[in-house]
Design a protein around this motif. Structure first.
Motif, short mmCIF file in Angstrom:
data_model
loop_
_atom_site.label_atom_id
_atom_site.label_comp_id
_atom_site.label_asym_id
_atom_site.label_seq_id
_atom_site.Cartn_x
_atom_site.Cartn_y
_atom_site.Cartn_z
N GLU A 268 -6.18 -0.94 4.09
CA GLU A 268 -6.76 0.38 3.83
C GLU A 268 -7.83 0.72 4.86
O GLU A 268 -7.92 1.87 5.31
N TYR B 174 0.84 -1.21 0.00
CA TYR B 174 0.00 0.00 0.00
C TYR B 174 0.87 1.26 0.00
O TYR B 174 0.49 2.29 -0.57
N ASN C 135 2.51 3.30 -3.45
CA ASN C 135 1.84 4.42 -4.14
C ASN C 135 0.98 5.14 -3.12
O ASN C 135 -0.23 5.30 -3.30
N ASP D 183 -7.24 8.89 -3.03
CA ASP D 183 -8.42 8.16 -3.50
C ASP D 183 -9.29 7.72 -2.33
O ASP D 183 -10.53 7.77 -2.42
N ASN E 200 -3.03 6.54 -3.19
CA ASN E 200 -3.96 5.67 -2.46
C ASN E 200 -4.72 6.46 -1.39
O ASN E 200 -5.94 6.29 -1.23
#
Length: 415
Positions: free
Chosen positions: A84, A38, A41, A48, A45
């Motif tokens: 996430e 994760y 990037n 977004d 991430n």
């Protein structure tokens, strides 16, 4: 007062800090994405993630179910969210924590900044010794995390937080479902134990159900002094009078029942913890005389001056669990290089001492140290038929690789 707008704090800097506070080497969720992957990037991430949360397009993934063995022979179900979601939940905890820290009472110690289990143990001992809280109500809520009624949780949250972004995201996590044996189940109650946001949600519920009720409604009606010590869903109530303890025991189940919770009938009990009890047989003599809280058995001992003092010693089931973990670790690493084995054992022993190393518990620490030495020798002797270690050779090896000796880390108990 309820906070109607909080989501404007969820910016790039806020989410980056949430990412830094999230453990990167934890178990992966259903998507299989690790913390390292994760982070490759990270900026894109996180941007977004913020956009999906604020626009309402965020979709929570099911948590992966995992079971851990409990000391009583049962199993504890843990829910492992995706990485996430761990970051997003950490960001939400950072929003909710300052709000509810203004409401939480001093009797609550679990999963709060600046508070620890050892502070709870110290408060418990001080209440027994200083306020003569000799009648102890040991409480256990049956499957607390799995039985929290979600309408009740939403109603309690609405008293302080009504943000149109934060509340829907929390609801999505509650409804995300559980992946087990390849199938997704959707429980109608509870919050997954093991998720980042579950501790603060459980504290919010129990603050309303137990803490406020006990301090505002129960204590003013009691004859003697009383104390509540709570560490998340583990709590004990101390009373100076037995009649007060029995009155609270009689209504506690009804109080929890109003919110869809149940007392465990076998683990909830009244304890006669007086240092000296009448020698003749009475109804009181049938009550238990010791209790367990946060992995420590509480018993009476004698100080150097001959006074009665409370001793907090490692519970036998926790000691057995620790020895089992050491035995399994020695078995797994028996073919590793000796320096690597030594480093791992030192880490485990220091971790054990840092929690259980309190004054009055030296014998249990020495017991564990003694058996760990024997376990390591036993598994080193099984590396091959030529590697059998006599005690003389093993003592020489321990001179090169000494194991940490037991030490007292927390000295709040006067020996």
């Amino acid at each position: 007062m309820a906070f109607t707008s909080l989501n404007h704090y969820l910016d790039a800097e806020w989410m980056e800090y949430a990412f830094e506070c999230t453990r990167k080497d934890g178990a992966v969720g259903v998507d299989g994405v690790t913390g390292q992957a994760y982070a490759e990037n990270l900026q894109q991430n996180l941007a977004d993630l913020i956009d999906r949360i604020k626009s309402g397009r965020y979709r929570a993934l099911p948590v992966r179910r995992r079971y851990l063995d409990k000391p009583d022979g049962g199993q504890r179900a843990l829910g492992i969210p995706s990485f996430e979601e761990k970051v997003a939940q950490r960001a939400m905890v950072m929003l909710l924590e300052p709000i509810y820290e203004q409401d939480f009472l001093d009797c609550s110690f679990g999963f709060r900044p600046g508070r620890s289990a050892h502070q709870a143990l110290q408060a418990l001992r001080s209440a027994i010794m200083g306020q003569r809280g000799y009648w102890v109500l040991e409480v256990d809520i049956r499957k607390f995390y799995d039985s929290i009624p979600r309408p009740t949780l939403r109603e309690i949250l609405a008293k302080r937080v009504t943000d149109g972004v934060v509340r829907p995201v929390i609801d999505k996590w509650l409804k995300a479902g559980v992946l087990e044996d390849g199938q997704v189940h959707y429980p109608e109650t509870g919050t997954p134990q093991g998720s980042v946001i579950s501790p603060i949600l459980s504290n919010v519920v129990l603050h309303h159900v137990i803490d406020e009720w006990f301090t505002q409604q129960v204590q003013p009606r009691l004859r003697g002094r009383s104390t509540l010590v709570r560490y998340c869903d583990d709590f004990v109530m101390l009373f100076a009078n037995r009649s007060d303890a029995e009155r609270v025991q009689a209504v506690l189940g009804k109080r929890l029942g109003r919110f869809g919770l149940q007392l465990h009938p076998d683990k909830t009990r009244l304890v006669d913890f007086r240092p000296r009890r009448p020698p003749h047989h009475t109804e009181e003599s049938a009550l238990p005389t010791s209790f367990t809280f946060l992995g420590f058995v509480h018993v009476w001992g004698t100080s150097r001056k001959g006074n009665a003092v409370v001793r907090q010693v490692t519970a036998k089931d926790r000691l057995a669990r620790s020895l089992k973990a050491f035995n399994e670790q020695c078995r797994l690493m028996r073919h590793w290089p000796l320096p690597t084995q030594h480093d791992r054992l030192c880490q485990m022993l220091k971790g054990h001492y840092s929690y259980f190393g309190i004054s009055g518990n030296s014998r249990r620490l020495e017991h564990l140290h003694y058996h760990v030495r024997r376990l390591w020798r036993a598994w080193l002797s099984r590396r091959s038929w030529k590697s059998f270690l006599t005690w003389v050779k093993y003592e020489r090896l321990l001179q090169r690789f000494p194991l940490p000796t037991p030490r007292i880390v927390h000295r709040y108990v006067v020996p």
